[in-house]
Design an enzyme around this catalytic site. Sequence first.
Site, PDB file in Angstrom:
ATOM      1  N   GLY A 187      81.532  39.685 -52.074  1.00  0.00           N
ATOM      2  CA  GLY A 187      81.897  39.744 -50.662  1.00  0.00           C
ATOM      3  C   GLY A 187      81.089  40.853 -50.009  1.00  0.00           C
ATOM      4  N   ARG A 233      88.880  50.442 -42.025  1.00  0.00           N
ATOM      5  CA  ARG A 233      88.667  51.027 -43.352  1.00  0.00           C
ATOM      6  C   ARG A 233      88.900  52.532 -43.420  1.00  0.00           C
ATOM      7  NH1 ARG A 233      84.539  51.157 -45.863  1.00  0.00           N
ATOM      8  NH2 ARG A 233      85.414  50.707 -47.890  1.00  0.00           N
ATOM      9  N   CYS A 278      96.384  55.288 -30.031  1.00  0.00           N
ATOM     10  CA  CYS A 278      97.400  56.343 -30.073  1.00  0.00           C
ATOM     11  C   CYS A 278      98.004  56.485 -31.466  1.00  0.00           C
ATOM     12  CB  CYS A 278      98.465  56.050 -29.029  1.00  0.00           C
ATOM     13  SG  CYS A 278      97.734  56.010 -27.394  1.00  0.00           S
ATOM     14  N   GLU A 279      97.176  56.922 -32.393  1.00  0.00           N
ATOM     15  CA  GLU A 279      97.561  57.194 -33.777  1.00  0.00           C
ATOM     16  C   GLU A 279      96.640  58.302 -34.273  1.00  0.00           C
ATOM     17  OE1 GLU A 279      99.585  55.353 -35.976  1.00  0.00           O
ATOM     18  OE2 GLU A 279      99.960  53.563 -34.760  1.00  0.00           O
ATOM     19  N   TYR A 318      84.655  43.696 -44.323  1.00  0.00           N
ATOM     20  CA  TYR A 318      86.001  44.222 -44.075  1.00  0.00           C
ATOM     21  C   TYR A 318      86.028  45.028 -42.773  1.00  0.00           C
ATOM     22  CZ  TYR A 318      86.232  42.686 -48.874  1.00  0.00           C
ATOM     23  OH  TYR A 318      86.140  41.919 -50.001  1.00  0.00           O
TER      24      TYR A 318
HETATM   25  C1  LIG Z   1      88.182  40.309 -52.374  1.00  0.00           C
HETATM   26  C2  LIG Z   1      87.788  39.435 -53.499  1.00  0.00           C
HETATM   27  C3  LIG Z   1      86.435  39.271 -53.823  1.00  0.00           C
HETATM   28  C4  LIG Z   1      85.325  40.005 -53.128  1.00  0.00           C
HETATM   29  O1  LIG Z   1      85.370  41.359 -53.372  1.00  0.00           O
HETATM   30  P1  LIG Z   1      84.143  42.292 -52.927  1.00  0.00           P
HETATM   31  O2  LIG Z   1      84.498  43.617 -53.436  1.00  0.00           O
HETATM   32  O3  LIG Z   1      84.069  42.230 -51.459  1.00  0.00           O
HETATM   33  O4  LIG Z   1      82.914  41.732 -53.586  1.00  0.00           O
HETATM   34  C5  LIG Z   1      86.121  38.380 -54.835  1.00  0.00           C
HETATM   35  N1  LIG Z   1      87.085  37.699 -55.509  1.00  0.00           N
HETATM   36  C6  LIG Z   1      88.392  37.854 -55.233  1.00  0.00           C
HETATM   37  C7  LIG Z   1      89.387  37.084 -55.993  1.00  0.00           C
HETATM   38  C8  LIG Z   1      88.788  38.721 -54.226  1.00  0.00           C
HETATM   39  O5  LIG Z   1      90.084  38.872 -53.955  1.00  0.00           O
END
Ligand SMILES: *Cc1c(COP(=O)(O)O)cnc(C)c1O
Length: 418
Positions: free
Chosen positions: A273, A310, A340-341, A369
């Site tokens: 991801g 994040r 406002c936090e 993210y």
């Molecule tokens: C979130 C997730 C990913 C991706 O994670 P990254 O750290 O963004 O690469 C892959 N597989 C599963 C099952 C996830 O929950």
Amino acid sequence: MTASPHHQLDGVDLDALAARLGTPLYVYSASAIRQRIQSLQAALHGTDSLICFAVKANSNRGVLALMHAQGVGADIVSAGELWRAMQAGIPPEHIVFSGVGKSEQEIVEALDAGILRFNVESHDELLTLQRLAQSRGTTARAAVRINPDVDAQTHEKISTGKAENKFGVSIDEARRWFAARHALSHVQLDGLHVHIGSQILSLGPYREALKRVAAFWRELAAGGHVLASIDVGGGLGVCYREGHDHPVDAADYIATVREALAGFEGRLLFEPGRYLVGEAGVLLTRAIRVKHGEERNFLVLDAAMNDLARPSLYDAWHDIAPVGSNTHPATTYDIVGPVCETGDTFARGRTLPACSPGDLLMIHTAGAYGASMSSTYNSRPLAAEVMVDDGRYAVVRQRQRFEDMVAGEQLAGHWESV
Ligand SMILES: *Cc1c(COP(=O)(O)O)cnc(C)c1O
């Protein structure tokens, strides 16, 4: 990332882009995303493998369509992500479904779509999948998500492969599932899945997890269980802090996986991801004002925790820099948003060239993210998202209007009984 001297991305002038589209603005470099995909694909050359992008990292359909164009599928965790992936043209046979809480409705939608594989995380889910597949007259392809009980050495909120985490099942439990596999008339249980966490910056945790997975695969093979695939999840880390975070090289990572699973004749699945989109994205934001407090200087931006959660959620560091040349003397700020936090803080005690209201700044490594976790808290409309490529840009999400923000809301004018 092609942000040569931090005023251009993919040949697009960021000052001009921000002037045209407003801020806060997410900007994604298409070339940087393609490069990341290609670095994995090159290392996988000659293997039977499929990369399934973890949609939750950046679920914009423009981004998903780019993934699809590069031959990348999707790892989804909800029916909403299934819908987005299919809308972006990703075929169901390139979609895998993970998550501990797939609802019956979601399972049915994924069965009807004909997805590649369910990554099953509990015995109850396995039985539910069997029952629903039977009722639909179809067979579900499934992998068991192994919780290998290894420490991914990452932030506790993004660690998923320890026995205490909610994800997956132990190898002991998975062994029982395979032993009873013949009882599953409508689930083809022939895969393993493992995902130990996110923002992993060393190969050690992968080696450890894969060693356990490989031993289990060999044990299953010896018992006559042929596996069609092993899915090694995602988790590859990226650089949030120049000179401090040292991501592993993609080729080394793939080599580690290939070595750990040498001799495996099924398909390898990958679910990156953050690695594919994190560094490819920046969040452009303008300084609203500079506030000189009793003890600290505050740089107040027009981006906030609702746009990029994040830092407030994980205490995450993001490099932040002025766009273009700024030769003012170094000044130390707490960099905050308008929400406002107190948690609406991007950085504490960060030293930058002195900034003035209206200055454009860039929050680095915001492509993962970022927008996908954003909200409208404080009634702040969702930021626009734009893709840049080869000197041009395309808006992939319009800045939300107030009308869109309240769409679906209504006054309690009409009361009914159930
Ligand atoms: C979130 C997730 C990913 C991706 O994670 P990254 O750290 O963004 O690469 C892959 N597989 C599963 C099952 C996830 O929950």
